[in-house]
Design a protein around this motif. Structure first.
Motif, mmCIF file in Angstrom:
data_model
loop_
_atom_site.group_PDB
_atom_site.id
_atom_site.type_symbol
_atom_site.label_atom_id
_atom_site.label_comp_id
_atom_site.label_asym_id
_atom_site.label_seq_id
_atom_site.Cartn_x
_atom_site.Cartn_y
_atom_site.Cartn_z
ATOM 1 N N ILE A 111 0.836 -1.208 0.000
ATOM 2 C CA ILE A 111 0.000 0.000 0.000
ATOM 3 C C ILE A 111 0.870 1.257 0.000
ATOM 4 O O ILE A 111 0.596 2.247 -0.711
ATOM 5 C CB ILE A 111 -0.951 -0.015 1.199
ATOM 6 C CG1 ILE A 111 -1.994 -1.130 1.034
ATOM 7 C CG2 ILE A 111 -1.655 1.334 1.364
ATOM 8 C CD1 ILE A 111 -2.888 -1.335 2.230
ATOM 9 N N GLU A 112 1.956 1.221 0.760
ATOM 10 C CA GLU A 112 2.847 2.380 0.815
ATOM 11 C C GLU A 112 3.501 2.616 -0.551
ATOM 12 O O GLU A 112 3.622 3.771 -1.013
ATOM 13 C CB GLU A 112 3.919 2.168 1.884
ATOM 14 C CG GLU A 112 3.362 2.273 3.295
ATOM 15 C CD GLU A 112 4.436 1.989 4.335
ATOM 16 O OE1 GLU A 112 5.546 1.527 3.931
ATOM 17 O OE2 GLU A 112 4.179 2.190 5.543
ATOM 18 N N GLU A 113 3.917 1.544 -1.198
ATOM 19 C CA GLU A 113 4.519 1.686 -2.524
ATOM 20 C C GLU A 113 3.500 2.228 -3.525
ATOM 21 O O GLU A 113 3.813 3.084 -4.383
ATOM 22 C CB GLU A 113 5.059 0.338 -3.008
ATOM 23 C CG GLU A 113 6.353 -0.075 -2.340
ATOM 24 C CD GLU A 113 6.931 -1.324 -2.981
ATOM 25 O OE1 GLU A 113 6.191 -1.994 -3.737
ATOM 26 O OE2 GLU A 113 8.105 -1.624 -2.727
ATOM 27 N N ASP A 114 2.261 1.727 -3.420
ATOM 28 C CA ASP A 114 1.220 2.209 -4.332
ATOM 29 C C ASP A 114 0.926 3.685 -4.103
ATOM 30 O O ASP A 114 0.774 4.470 -5.056
ATOM 31 C CB ASP A 114 -0.040 1.370 -4.138
ATOM 32 C CG ASP A 114 -1.147 1.775 -5.091
ATOM 33 O OD1 ASP A 114 -1.025 1.459 -6.282
ATOM 34 O OD2 ASP A 114 -2.126 2.392 -4.614
ATOM 35 N N SER A 115 0.855 4.082 -2.836
ATOM 36 C CA SER A 115 0.586 5.501 -2.536
ATOM 37 C C SER A 115 1.721 6.387 -3.027
ATOM 38 O O SER A 115 1.512 7.491 -3.588
ATOM 39 C CB SER A 115 0.397 5.665 -1.018
ATOM 40 O OG SER A 115 -0.712 4.923 -0.565
ATOM 41 N N GLU A 116 2.968 5.920 -2.818
ATOM 42 C CA GLU A 116 4.128 6.707 -3.257
ATOM 43 C C GLU A 116 4.150 6.831 -4.771
ATOM 44 O O GLU A 116 4.463 7.915 -5.327
ATOM 45 C CB GLU A 116 5.416 6.042 -2.761
ATOM 46 C CG GLU A 116 6.667 6.843 -3.076
ATOM 47 C CD GLU A 116 7.919 6.173 -2.554
ATOM 48 O OE1 GLU A 116 9.019 6.661 -2.827
ATOM 49 O OE2 GLU A 116 7.786 5.132 -1.856
ATOM 50 N N ALA A 117 3.783 5.773 -5.487
ATOM 51 C CA ALA A 117 3.754 5.814 -6.945
ATOM 52 C C ALA A 117 2.704 6.806 -7.452
ATOM 53 O O ALA A 117 2.926 7.553 -8.416
ATOM 54 C CB ALA A 117 3.499 4.423 -7.505
#
Length: 493
Positions: free
Chosen positions: A63-69
């Protein structure tokens, strides 16, 4: 000889040991099952908790990677401007696809389970990662649906099956993880553990039974050896069996056999002595009768005719009395009385009857025959004919060995545990060192002139023993004479 189905010690030991072992194994299996079930519960519960944390950690990272992307893509769009984006159809399509709202779809999709290379337990494990907004982030490939979330461990019935569940809330509150496992998995695991620990024992049980059969048979060889020794013994060989090398458990039986051999040997010796003494005692009156008959055949009838007849009658009476005593002693020796022979004997009444029957004998010698006892009946467990013979022989001996104008007293005395018969006379008495010898067969007091067979006291002693009574003989201290005392137990021993 009739064959009987006697119980086998070897078979009894085998059945007892096998049964005991099986019971102990079943008890052990039960406790192994409980211990294994507890350990499996602990391990599987710990695995559920660990797997839920792993899934939560990976999902947070995703989820963190998706939000950062998404944030980086939005900054890129702002930096490039809308004109640049509209100038590239591919770039514009990529941005619209990436930024589209897909809340109704699962965030991630599991790779389908490979039926050829997967594990059979995969179908018994399930999980669900769901956001607080209701969106499903990730779920297992099973159609099972976990609609109710409960934090921590709990049991749920889903689609008619019992599941062990663990619920975990993500610390930031974005989603929760719910992972479950069919309870049947744990039951199968515990059953396999218990069976794996018991099947070697179950397989070895027949071998163990054979081993017990052989060992017990080897242990019983001393018994068979003793049986063979007794079986092949000559009937006249009554020597004791040696206990050397005999197991301690068998020694009591060997000692009992040796005791029996000794008793049989003593009985045979008594019988041989009895036969020899009886032949000697019978020869004397018969020889006298023969001599009288020969003398009479040579003499003329006259005054000696009556004297001859009197002597013949006395000889016949002596032989008859001897035979009666021999038959009585044979009956006493033929068997030891058991319960069927025992009855209540009125000792007071029997004593009165015997004194009445011997009154004429005492009167012929001017002997005073007196009785002192209780008025009520005194009952003892006994054998009535035997008690009558005992009373008659003791009182008859007292009258026979008491000189004319003497006295004979008979007394019954009741105690707490026994009833004692006392017979006192005014005869010459018996030296103390010779009293015990009078209980032997064909032994009579020295210096006596009265007729007798020497069996009276031997018969009395046998009856005393059969009634578990005691007999005591002592010279009187107040005057000349003998006291004979017989104590009968009130209750059967």
């Amino acid at each position: 000889m009739q064959q009987t189905n006697n119980p086998s010690i070897r078979r009894r030991l085998l059945i007892s040991l096998i049964t005991t072992i099986v019971i102990l194994w079943l008890i052990s299996a039960y406790f192994v099952y409980l211990a294994a079930y507890h350990e499996v519960e602990e391990i599987y519960d710990a695995t559920l908790a660990q797997e839920s944390r792993i899934l939560a950690t990976l999902m947070v990272h995703e989820i963190e990677e998706d939000s950062e992307a998404r944030e980086n893509l939005q900054r890129l769009v702002q930096e490039l401007g809308q004109d640049v984006i509209d100038g590239s159809a591919s770039f514009k399509h990529f941005i619209s696809e990436f930024m589209a709202d897909e809340s109704e779809k699962d965030y991630l999709t599991m790779v389908p389970r490979d039926r050829d290379f997967g594990h059979r337990y995969e179908a018994k494990l399930a999980f669900l990662i769901k956001g607080v907004d209701g969106r499903t982030y990730l779920r297992s490939n099973l159609p099972t649906s976990f609609n109710t979330f409960t934090e921590g461990y709990n049991n749920q019935i889903v689609d008619g099956k019992l599941w062990r569940m663990y619920g975990l809330k993500e610390p930031s509150g974005q989603f929760h993880v719910q992972i479950g496992e069919l309870m049947s998995v744990r039951q199968e695991t515990v059953s396999e553990i218990v069976f794996s620990s018991l099947w070697p024992i179950i397989i070895s049980l027949p071998m163990f039974g054979i081993f017990i059969w052989i060992v017990v048979g080897s242990g019983l060889k001393p018994l068979q050896s003793i049986a063979d020794k007794v079986k092949h013994r000559d009937p006249s060989e009554l020597d004791a069996i040696s206990t050397q090398g005999v197991p301690s458990e068998v020694v009591p039986m060997v000692v009992s056999l040796n005791t029996l051999f000794h008793r049989v040997q003593r009985v045979l010796e008594n019988e041989r002595r009895f036969t020899a003494d009886a032949a000697h005692e019978l020869r004397t009156p018969l020889a006298a009768l023969k001599t009288l008959a020969q003398a009479k055949s040579l003499a003329d009838e006259g005054d000696g005719h009556q004297i001859f007849l009197d002597q013949v009658m006395r000889g016949v009476d002596r032989a008859t009395h001897l035979l009666e005593q021999l038959l009585t002693l044979a009956r006493m020796d033929s068997h030891a009385m058991d319960q069927s022979h025992m009855e209540e004997v009125n000792l007071h009444g029997e004593t009165i009857n015997i004194l009445a029957s011997l009154g004429s004998l005492a009167l012929a010698k001017d002997i005073e025959l007196a009785y002192e006892g209780v008025d009520h009946s005194l009952k003892i467990p006994g054998y009535t004919p035997g008690i009558q013979i005992l009373l008659r022989n003791i009182v008859d001996n007292a009258i026979r060995y008491t000189p004319e104008n003497g006295e004979v007293w008979v007394k019954l005395q009741e105690g707490d545990r026994d009833i004692t018969l006392h017979v006192l006379d005014t005869g010459p008495g018996i030296p103390e060192e010779k009293q015990q010898g009078l209980y032997q067969r064909f032994r009579r007091g020295e210096g006596t002139t009265s007729q007798g067979s020497g069996l009276g006291l031997s018969i009395v002693k046998r009856i005393v023993d059969l009634h578990h009574a005691t007999i005591d003989m002592e010279n009187r201290t107040d005057r000349s004479g003998l006291r004979v005392s017989v104590s009968f137990p009130k209750h059967q021993l």
